[in-house]
Design a protein around this motif. Structure first.
Motif, mmCIF file in Angstrom:
data_model
loop_
_atom_site.group_PDB
_atom_site.id
_atom_site.type_symbol
_atom_site.label_atom_id
_atom_site.label_comp_id
_atom_site.label_asym_id
_atom_site.label_seq_id
_atom_site.Cartn_x
_atom_site.Cartn_y
_atom_site.Cartn_z
ATOM 1 N N GLU A 125 0.740 -1.145 0.119
ATOM 2 C CA GLU A 125 0.009 -0.179 0.184
ATOM 3 C C GLU A 125 0.701 1.282 -0.241
ATOM 4 O OE1 GLU A 125 -1.990 -0.602 3.471
ATOM 5 O OE2 GLU A 125 -3.467 -2.422 2.680
ATOM 6 N N GLU A 126 0.144 2.524 -0.111
ATOM 7 C CA GLU A 126 0.915 3.794 -0.161
ATOM 8 C C GLU A 126 1.835 3.805 1.181
ATOM 9 O OE1 GLU A 126 -1.458 6.776 -1.336
ATOM 10 O OE2 GLU A 126 -1.665 6.180 -3.239
ATOM 11 N N THR A 127 1.157 3.213 2.286
ATOM 12 C CA THR A 127 1.769 3.336 3.585
ATOM 13 C C THR A 127 3.056 2.951 3.943
ATOM 14 O OG1 THR A 127 0.504 1.391 4.310
ATOM 15 C CG2 THR A 127 -0.515 3.626 4.808
ATOM 16 N N VAL A 128 3.318 1.965 2.795
ATOM 17 C CA VAL A 128 4.723 1.356 2.809
ATOM 18 C C VAL A 128 5.580 2.126 1.854
ATOM 19 C CG1 VAL A 128 6.082 -0.817 2.086
ATOM 20 C CG2 VAL A 128 3.644 -0.982 2.815
ATOM 21 N N GLN A 129 6.360 3.114 2.861
ATOM 22 C CA GLN A 129 7.297 3.780 1.904
ATOM 23 C C GLN A 129 8.667 3.451 2.313
ATOM 24 O OE1 GLN A 129 6.501 7.815 3.815
ATOM 25 N NE2 GLN A 129 4.263 7.593 3.610
ATOM 26 N N PHE A 130 9.502 4.084 1.026
ATOM 27 C CA PHE A 130 10.907 3.408 1.054
ATOM 28 C C PHE A 130 11.725 4.249 2.317
ATOM 29 C CE2 PHE A 130 9.894 4.286 -3.764
ATOM 30 C CZ PHE A 130 9.525 3.044 -3.753
ATOM 31 N N GLY A 131 12.435 3.477 2.718
ATOM 32 C CA GLY A 131 13.379 3.541 3.716
ATOM 33 C C GLY A 131 12.913 3.111 5.181
ATOM 34 N N MET A 132 11.512 2.607 5.383
ATOM 35 C CA MET A 132 11.020 2.244 6.539
ATOM 36 C C MET A 132 11.669 0.874 6.987
ATOM 37 S SD MET A 132 6.834 2.571 6.225
ATOM 38 C CE MET A 132 6.022 4.292 6.624
#
Length: 358
Positions: free
Chosen positions: A262-269
């Motif tokens: 989903e959009e909540t999965v962001q790069f760098g997390m």
């Protein structure tokens, strides 16, 4: 008087015997026991690794011509579309080169028209007997040279137009800007990385795997949870496993594709990748002291809802130093007596003194 004495003595003895029997029965019916709740889990333990969310496709973009940066149109974190302008060079010199190529092509076009006109005139005179074959051949060679010059001029103009268009750096794909390494006024060459773009549609989790866990990672099933949202679990598949170990850490880099990110999965997390073996048998781990064998195979005492123990045969998958792994015979949540099982009787009431959650 003496005859009633034996009768009285017998009555007192019976009364004392009855008083002694009642406490014994009470002790037997309220035997204290220690139990453990049954909880099934995979026989092979799951393995967890710390991961970082990364894009599957990340492109380093740079100018295809050298020059001085005039404008940078995007910043880190900006979402861009394919074909969108990202930065631009000072195109003054490139514009002059294009104008020079246009002038060369006009001159070559005029020279070809003149050569073709002269060739037609000589051909007419030759038909009338006023021109020689040598003159015609010489003019034909001049005409072919003019055609070649025009072809070279057309290619030069095309190259100049391309170079002029390269002064504007555009995005090759839809994505997000993850790095900018140029600033206005900076002189860059063609090997300089200007802007890095990551594709948003495909996200992965990158982890480092110890050598001993490679086989489990290849064949196991993977899932991913974000540290920012541990209650949400994403299914993942192994996409890439490095064939060689990192020389510093001696670990192997692996990348797992995140399904339905989903959009909540962001790069760098930061995330946790959990690896479980496929097809692993579910077992319940119980202490060895809970087993009871009366010659008919292993069994355990299970306390029912009425507070009475019942002996259940079980299937044992493996014996360990302190525990036994049970596959059948009990269910999740059953309360199994783990101490003093040799002193129990069917139907005897028990009293739980302590409950352990496994």
């Amino acid at each position: 008087m003496h005859a009633s004495l034996p009768i009285l003595t017998f009555g007192l003895a019976a009364t004392l015997a009855a008083c002694q029997a009642k406490p014994q029965e009470a002790v037997k019916s309220d035997r204290p026991v220690l139990v453990q709740a049954v909880a099934f889990e995979p026989q092979a333990p799951e393995r967890t690794f710390v991961a970082t969310i990364r894009p599957r496709v990340e492109s380093d973009l740079g100018f295809r011509v050298a020059g001085k940066v005039a404008r940078r149109l995007v910043s880190v974190g900006d979402t861009v579309k394919a074909g969108q302008a990202l930065a631009a060079l000072d195109a003054t010199d490139l514009r002059l080169q294009r104008e020079q190529a246009e002038a060369e092509m006009r001159a070559a076009t005029a020279a070809l028209l003149q050569a073709e006109s002269e060739l037609r005139r000589i051909l007419t005179l030759r038909g009338q007997g006023w021109s020689t074959t040598a003159t015609y051949d010489r003019q034909q060679a001049i005409t072919e040279e003019a055609r070649g010059r025009l072809a070279r001029a057309e290619r030069a103009l095309l190259l100049a137009e391309n170079a002029f268009s390269y002064a504007t750096l555009t995005a090759d794909l839809d994505g997000v800007v993850t790095a900018t390494q140029i600033e206005p006024g900076q002189v860059v060459d063609t090997d300089k990385v200007a802007i890095r773009i990551a594709r948003l549609s495909e996200k992965e989790a990158a982890i480092a795997i110890p050598e001993a866990q490679i086989a489990a990672v290849r064949t196991g099933t993977a899932s991913i949870t974000l540290w920012s949202n541990p209650d949400k679990r994403y299914q993942a598949t192994l996409r890439e496993l490095s064939p060689s170990a990192d020389p510093a850490t001696r670990t192997y880099q692996a990348r797992f594709s995140i399904l339905s990110a989903e959009e909540t999965v962001q790069f760098g997390m930061t995330a946790t990748v959990t690896i479980g073996e496929a097809g692993t048998t579910e077992v319940a781990r119980l202490p060895l002291s809970s087993l009871h064998n009366q010659g008919g195979g292993p069994a355990v005492w299970v306390v029912g809802t009425d507070g009475r123990p019942a002996l259940r045969p079980v299937t044992v998958a493996a014996y360990q130093s302190h525990d036994v792994l049970v596959t059948k015979g009990v269910s999740d949540g059953d309360r199994v007596i783990i101490l003093g099982v040799q002193k129990l009787d069917p139907g005897q009431r028990v009293r739980i003194v302590e409950t352990l959650q496994f």
